[in-house]
Design a protein around this motif. Structure first.
Motif, PDB file in Angstrom:
ATOM      1  N   VAL A  57       0.940  -0.829  -0.230  1.00  0.00           N
ATOM      2  CA  VAL A  57      -0.120   0.099  -0.136  1.00  0.00           C
ATOM      3  C   VAL A  57       0.988   1.165  -0.045  1.00  0.00           C
ATOM      4  CG1 VAL A  57      -2.177  -0.723   1.015  1.00  0.00           C
ATOM      5  CG2 VAL A  57      -0.279  -0.038   2.621  1.00  0.00           C
ATOM      6  N   ARG A  58       2.195   1.793   0.374  1.00  0.00           N
ATOM      7  CA  ARG A  58       3.256   2.119   0.476  1.00  0.00           C
ATOM      8  C   ARG A  58       3.641   2.348  -1.210  1.00  0.00           C
ATOM      9  NH1 ARG A  58       8.664   1.591   0.305  1.00  0.00           N
ATOM     10  NH2 ARG A  58       9.207  -0.375   0.625  1.00  0.00           N
ATOM     11  N   THR A  59       4.008   1.156  -1.890  1.00  0.00           N
ATOM     12  CA  THR A  59       4.639   1.305  -3.478  1.00  0.00           C
ATOM     13  C   THR A  59       3.967   1.582  -3.254  1.00  0.00           C
ATOM     14  OG1 THR A  59       4.617  -1.177  -2.764  1.00  0.00           O
ATOM     15  CG2 THR A  59       6.612   0.520  -2.000  1.00  0.00           C
ATOM     16  N   ARG A  60       2.123   1.183  -3.322  1.00  0.00           N
ATOM     17  CA  ARG A  60       1.100   0.846  -4.947  1.00  0.00           C
ATOM     18  C   ARG A  60       1.595  -0.251  -5.793  1.00  0.00           C
ATOM     19  NH1 ARG A  60      -2.454   6.424  -4.404  1.00  0.00           N
ATOM     20  NH2 ARG A  60      -3.473   5.517  -1.889  1.00  0.00           N
ATOM     21  N   MET A  61       1.897  -0.943  -5.022  1.00  0.00           N
ATOM     22  CA  MET A  61       2.501  -2.108  -6.381  1.00  0.00           C
ATOM     23  C   MET A  61       2.144  -2.992  -5.845  1.00  0.00           C
ATOM     24  SD  MET A  61       4.390  -0.279  -8.900  1.00  0.00           S
ATOM     25  CE  MET A  61       5.146  -1.343 -10.336  1.00  0.00           C
ATOM     26  N   VAL A  62       2.530  -4.643  -6.865  1.00  0.00           N
ATOM     27  CA  VAL A  62       2.429  -5.511  -6.248  1.00  0.00           C
ATOM     28  C   VAL A  62       3.511  -7.251  -6.698  1.00  0.00           C
ATOM     29  CG1 VAL A  62       0.420  -5.985  -7.708  1.00  0.00           C
ATOM     30  CG2 VAL A  62       0.621  -7.167  -5.562  1.00  0.00           C
ATOM     31  N   TYR A  63       3.854  -7.422  -5.877  1.00  0.00           N
ATOM     32  CA  TYR A  63       4.788  -9.060  -6.663  1.00  0.00           C
ATOM     33  C   TYR A  63       3.480  -9.359  -7.795  1.00  0.00           C
ATOM     34  CZ  TYR A  63       8.551 -12.642  -6.348  1.00  0.00           C
ATOM     35  OH  TYR A  63       9.244 -13.600  -7.078  1.00  0.00           O
ATOM     36  N   ASP A  64       3.846  -9.669  -8.752  1.00  0.00           N
ATOM     37  CA  ASP A  64       3.196 -10.342  -9.421  1.00  0.00           C
ATOM     38  C   ASP A  64       3.784 -12.058  -9.921  1.00  0.00           C
ATOM     39  OD1 ASP A  64       2.491 -12.318 -11.218  1.00  0.00           O
ATOM     40  OD2 ASP A  64       2.984 -10.670 -13.598  1.00  0.00           O
ATOM     41  N   THR A  65       3.762 -12.458  -8.671  1.00  0.00           N
ATOM     42  CA  THR A  65       5.172 -13.612  -8.684  1.00  0.00           C
ATOM     43  C   THR A  65       5.079 -14.645 -10.207  1.00  0.00           C
ATOM     44  OG1 THR A  65       2.598 -15.150  -7.415  1.00  0.00           O
ATOM     45  CG2 THR A  65       4.039 -14.005  -5.679  1.00  0.00           C
ATOM     46  N   LYS A  66       3.434 -14.727 -10.109  1.00  0.00           N
ATOM     47  CA  LYS A  66       3.795 -15.704 -11.690  1.00  0.00           C
ATOM     48  C   LYS A  66       4.602 -15.181 -12.883  1.00  0.00           C
ATOM     49  CE  LYS A  66       0.412 -17.700 -14.410  1.00  0.00           C
ATOM     50  NZ  LYS A  66      -1.022 -18.179 -14.556  1.00  0.00           N
ATOM     51  N   ASN A  67       5.097 -13.973 -12.551  1.00  0.00           N
ATOM     52  CA  ASN A  67       6.076 -13.596 -14.052  1.00  0.00           C
ATOM     53  C   ASN A  67       7.385 -12.767 -13.021  1.00  0.00           C
ATOM     54  OD1 ASN A  67       4.287 -13.888 -16.233  1.00  0.00           O
ATOM     55  ND2 ASN A  67       3.318 -12.777 -14.984  1.00  0.00           N
ATOM     56  N   ASP A  68       7.358 -12.844 -11.875  1.00  0.00           N
ATOM     57  CA  ASP A  68       8.461 -12.574 -11.242  1.00  0.00           C
ATOM     58  C   ASP A  68       8.583 -11.191 -11.186  1.00  0.00           C
ATOM     59  OD1 ASP A  68      10.404 -12.767  -9.002  1.00  0.00           O
ATOM     60  OD2 ASP A  68      11.933 -13.316 -10.838  1.00  0.00           O
ATOM     61  N   THR A  69       7.951  -9.643 -11.259  1.00  0.00           N
ATOM     62  CA  THR A  69       7.767  -8.976 -11.415  1.00  0.00           C
ATOM     63  C   THR A  69       7.062  -7.973 -11.127  1.00  0.00           C
ATOM     64  OG1 THR A  69       8.221  -6.984 -13.813  1.00  0.00           O
ATOM     65  CG2 THR A  69       6.265  -8.602 -13.167  1.00  0.00           C
ATOM     66  N   PHE A  70       7.228  -7.177 -10.229  1.00  0.00           N
ATOM     67  CA  PHE A  70       6.546  -5.996  -9.555  1.00  0.00           C
ATOM     68  C   PHE A  70       5.726  -5.006 -10.954  1.00  0.00           C
ATOM     69  CE2 PHE A  70       9.351  -7.048  -6.592  1.00  0.00           C
ATOM     70  CZ  PHE A  70       8.403  -7.695  -5.766  1.00  0.00           C
ATOM     71  N   VAL A  71       4.042  -5.056 -10.370  1.00  0.00           N
ATOM     72  CA  VAL A  71       3.074  -3.892 -10.939  1.00  0.00           C
ATOM     73  C   VAL A  71       2.243  -3.175 -10.119  1.00  0.00           C
ATOM     74  CG1 VAL A  71       3.228  -5.821 -13.201  1.00  0.00           C
ATOM     75  CG2 VAL A  71       1.481  -6.142 -11.109  1.00  0.00           C
ATOM     76  N   PRO A  72       1.183  -2.752 -11.048  1.00  0.00           N
ATOM     77  CA  PRO A  72       0.189  -1.649 -10.555  1.00  0.00           C
ATOM     78  C   PRO A  72      -0.400  -2.582  -9.507  1.00  0.00           C
ATOM     79  CG  PRO A  72       0.894  -0.642 -12.597  1.00  0.00           C
ATOM     80  CD  PRO A  72       1.829  -1.935 -12.502  1.00  0.00           C
ATOM     81  N   MET A  73      -0.707  -1.782  -8.203  1.00  0.00           N
ATOM     82  CA  MET A  73      -1.354  -2.608  -7.330  1.00  0.00           C
ATOM     83  C   MET A  73      -3.239  -3.097  -8.136  1.00  0.00           C
ATOM     84  SD  MET A  73      -1.410  -1.802  -3.245  1.00  0.00           S
ATOM     85  CE  MET A  73      -2.947  -3.011  -2.282  1.00  0.00           C
ATOM     86  N   LEU A  74      -3.448  -1.963  -8.514  1.00  0.00           N
ATOM     87  CA  LEU A  74      -4.515  -1.189  -9.251  1.00  0.00           C
ATOM     88  C   LEU A  74      -4.569  -2.129 -10.211  1.00  0.00           C
ATOM     89  CD1 LEU A  74      -6.972   0.619  -9.127  1.00  0.00           C
ATOM     90  CD2 LEU A  74      -6.000   1.575 -10.430  1.00  0.00           C
ATOM     91  N   GLY A  75      -5.873  -3.271 -10.482  1.00  0.00           N
ATOM     92  CA  GLY A  75      -6.205  -3.393 -11.466  1.00  0.00           C
ATOM     93  C   GLY A  75      -5.507  -5.620 -11.469  1.00  0.00           C
ATOM     94  N   TYR A  76      -4.520  -5.704 -10.586  1.00  0.00           N
ATOM     95  CA  TYR A  76      -4.224  -7.036 -10.375  1.00  0.00           C
ATOM     96  C   TYR A  76      -4.720  -8.299 -10.469  1.00  0.00           C
ATOM     97  CZ  TYR A  76      -0.481 -10.345  -9.273  1.00  0.00           C
ATOM     98  OH  TYR A  76      -0.279 -12.135  -8.811  1.00  0.00           O
ATOM     99  N   ALA A  77      -5.049  -8.689 -10.464  1.00  0.00           N
ATOM    100  CA  ALA A  77      -5.607 -10.520 -10.891  1.00  0.00           C
ATOM    101  C   ALA A  77      -5.361 -11.552  -9.461  1.00  0.00           C
ATOM    102  CB  ALA A  77      -6.519 -10.385 -12.067  1.00  0.00           C
ATOM    103  N   PHE A  78      -4.930 -12.005  -8.957  1.00  0.00           N
ATOM    104  CA  PHE A  78      -4.568 -12.347  -8.248  1.00  0.00           C
ATOM    105  C   PHE A  78      -4.166 -13.996  -9.581  1.00  0.00           C
ATOM    106  CE2 PHE A  78      -6.338 -11.931  -3.559  1.00  0.00           C
ATOM    107  CZ  PHE A  78      -5.122 -11.483  -3.819  1.00  0.00           C
ATOM    108  N   PRO A  79      -3.097 -14.723  -9.569  1.00  0.00           N
ATOM    109  CA  PRO A  79      -2.548 -15.988 -10.225  1.00  0.00           C
ATOM    110  C   PRO A  79      -3.564 -17.050  -9.570  1.00  0.00           C
ATOM    111  CG  PRO A  79      -1.035 -15.343  -9.180  1.00  0.00           C
ATOM    112  CD  PRO A  79      -1.939 -14.864  -8.056  1.00  0.00           C
TER     113      PRO A  79
END
Length: 488
Positions: A432-454
């Motif tokens: 929430v402080r970065t508003r980024m999420v770890y896209d574990t499926k693709n091993d990268t960080f993407v915006p939190m908004l709109g991210y879908a759980f694997p």
């Protein structure tokens, strides 16, 4: 256990705030009472002995469960939070209970005669109380956003009828001033009894400054301050990284080595539920412990570790099988990997409750915090940032990093935070402080908004998920809290 003595709360039934504060022991007991509230977030609550710390793990997308979910857990895992969910009420009420106890101590301890409690003793007690009050508020603003700012004792229910205070004002009027005052309180730099020490104060200041530099305030001028405070902790030499993960699990190392601040537990006084919560459900691998299986890693999160990462290996951070306690036969867990971080040899063998303290701030957290703050503020990682992240990677038997750009190093630090600090209530706050999420499926960080759980691409983060809702009970009791956070 070194922390046992101040876990015991003294009865105060025949005292009032006006006649209680007359001795050093009473002043110390008042401060001890503040510490009691720090355990509430990591202790069993509700009909199913659920745990409020799950509120910060289930919505990350990195956790799953062995068992059918209660509404509290299911709503969080599906990002369908309700204002009536139990965990929100626990975080709110326990935080304000701790704040109320701190307010009483901060008001009354200075009034005690210096012939009874010396000025040095008063200063140290007040330092602990101010740190704890700041910590409770730091959690509240990160979880709920604007909340009521209460810095004086409340004598009646009428006093609770106050509106919410903007996050920025709470940081500037209470959290930062409290921590700066605690920093000058004369406390020792480290303290292996579990009480607050200067190292914890400076560490929390670093985390506060780093968070203020992120969302929602985005005060980038706080990054050098975060870096400075982190360096003061690291360079003190009072804390050292564990040499291996067995040392992380050993209760003998609680409040020592890498641990800077912990929530205190003891098997004979205040039992930690973390061992039972992370045991595979009905696996019969322990001596009569509840085996609940409430929290375990999502498959894609476990897979995101490098194949040669020691933390991924059996009985390091995770495990997939163990012997039946009675027969010795191998038990292969039905849902794959489970969390081994909170394994307790003594509790497993004896059947007693676990006395393992819960890590709130570790040195590895502060080393990675320095690396991130320095890289963000100066545009490229310096020699210290490489040293700190590589020390953590070396312990995990990973190759050292070198020659990275600012963006590459940022993602490397974030990845390391996810892998090293997993299931310690750190990941959600980083998100929430970065508003980024770890896209574990693709091993990268993407915006939190709109991210879908694997595990289910219909579960997506919305803007409202940056905050949790204010509990409905509190909204009903105090209409001045309205409106609730957006989307709830």
């Amino acid at each position: 256990m070194s922390c046992n003595d101040f876990l015991e709360e003294k009865p105060a039934s025949f005292y009032t705030p006006d006649n209680y504060y007359t001795s050093y022991q009473q002043a110390q007991n008042a401060v001890n009472g503040i510490y009691a509230s720090t355990r509430d977030f990591y202790s069993p609550v509700g009909l199913y002995e659920e745990n409020a710390m799950l509120m910060l793990e289930n919505p990350t997308g990195q956790a799953k469960s062995d068992i059918n979910q209660s509404n509290n857990n299911a709503n969080l895992r599906n990002l369908n939070m309700q204002t009536t969910d139990l965990y929100f009420r626990v975080w709110w009420r326990s935080s304000y209970k701790g704040i109320g106890a701190a307010n009483l101590a901060i008001k009354n301890i200075p009034l005690i005669s210096s012939a009874v409690v010396t000025d040095v003793q008063k200063s140290q007690l007040l330092g602990q109380a101010r740190f704890l009050r700041a910590w409770f508020y730091f959690n509240l603003v990160r979880i709920f956003g604007d909340v009521p700012l209460v810095s004086d004792p409340v004598s009646s229910a009428v006093g609770l009828q106050i509106p919410r205070t903007p996050v920025k004002d709470i940081y500037e009027q209470l959290i930062v001033p409290d921590l700066l005052a605690a920093e000058q309180s004369g406390l020792p730099f480290s303290d292996n009894t579990g009480r607050v020490a200067i190292g914890a104060v400076k560490s929390l200041l670093a985390k506060v400054y780093q968070t203020m530099a992120g969302f929602p305030l985005q005060q980038k001028d706080k990054l050098p301050l975060a870096k400075q405070k982190a360096m003061e902790v690291i360079s003190s030499g009072k804390y050292t990284l564990y040499q291996n993960y067995d040392q992380f699990r050993d209760p003998a190392n609680d409040n020592r080595m890498e641990n800077i601040f912990m929530a205190q537990f003891a098997s004979t006084i205040a039992v930690s539920p973390m061992f039972a919560f992370t045991l595979p459900s009905f696996s019969l691998i322990s001596n009569g412990q509840q085996e609940i299986g409430t929290l375990l890693p999502d498959d894609t999160f476990f897979a995101s570790y490098s194949a040669n990462d020691l933390r991924k290996q059996e009985r390091q951070f995770f495990y997939s099988h163990a012997p039946n306690f009675s027969t010795g036969a191998n038990v292969q867990f039905k849902n794959g990997q489970h969390i081994f971080k909170y394994w307790d040899d003594v509790a497993q063998a004896s059947g007693l409750g676990s006395g393992k303290c819960f890590p709130v701030i570790r040195l590895s957290d502060i080393m990675l915090l320095y690396a991130e703050a320095q890289n963000e503020s100066e545009g490229a990682p310096d020699v210290n940032s490489y040293e700190y992240i590589n020390a953590i990677r070396k312990r995990a038997q990973l190759a050292p990093l070198a020659g990275l750009s600012k963006e590459q190093f940022r993602q490397a630090v974030w990845r390391e935070r996810n892998h090293e600090l997993c299931f310690e209530n750190q990941t959600w706050f980083d998100m929430v402080r970065t508003r980024m999420v770890y896209d574990t499926k693709n091993d990268t960080f993407v915006p939190m908004l709109g991210y879908a759980f694997p595990r289910d691409n219909t579960i997506k983060f919305q803007e409202k998920h940056y905050l949790f809702p204010i509990p409905q009970d509190e909204m009903n009791a105090n209409p001045k809290l309205a409106p609730n956070n957006p989307g709830y």
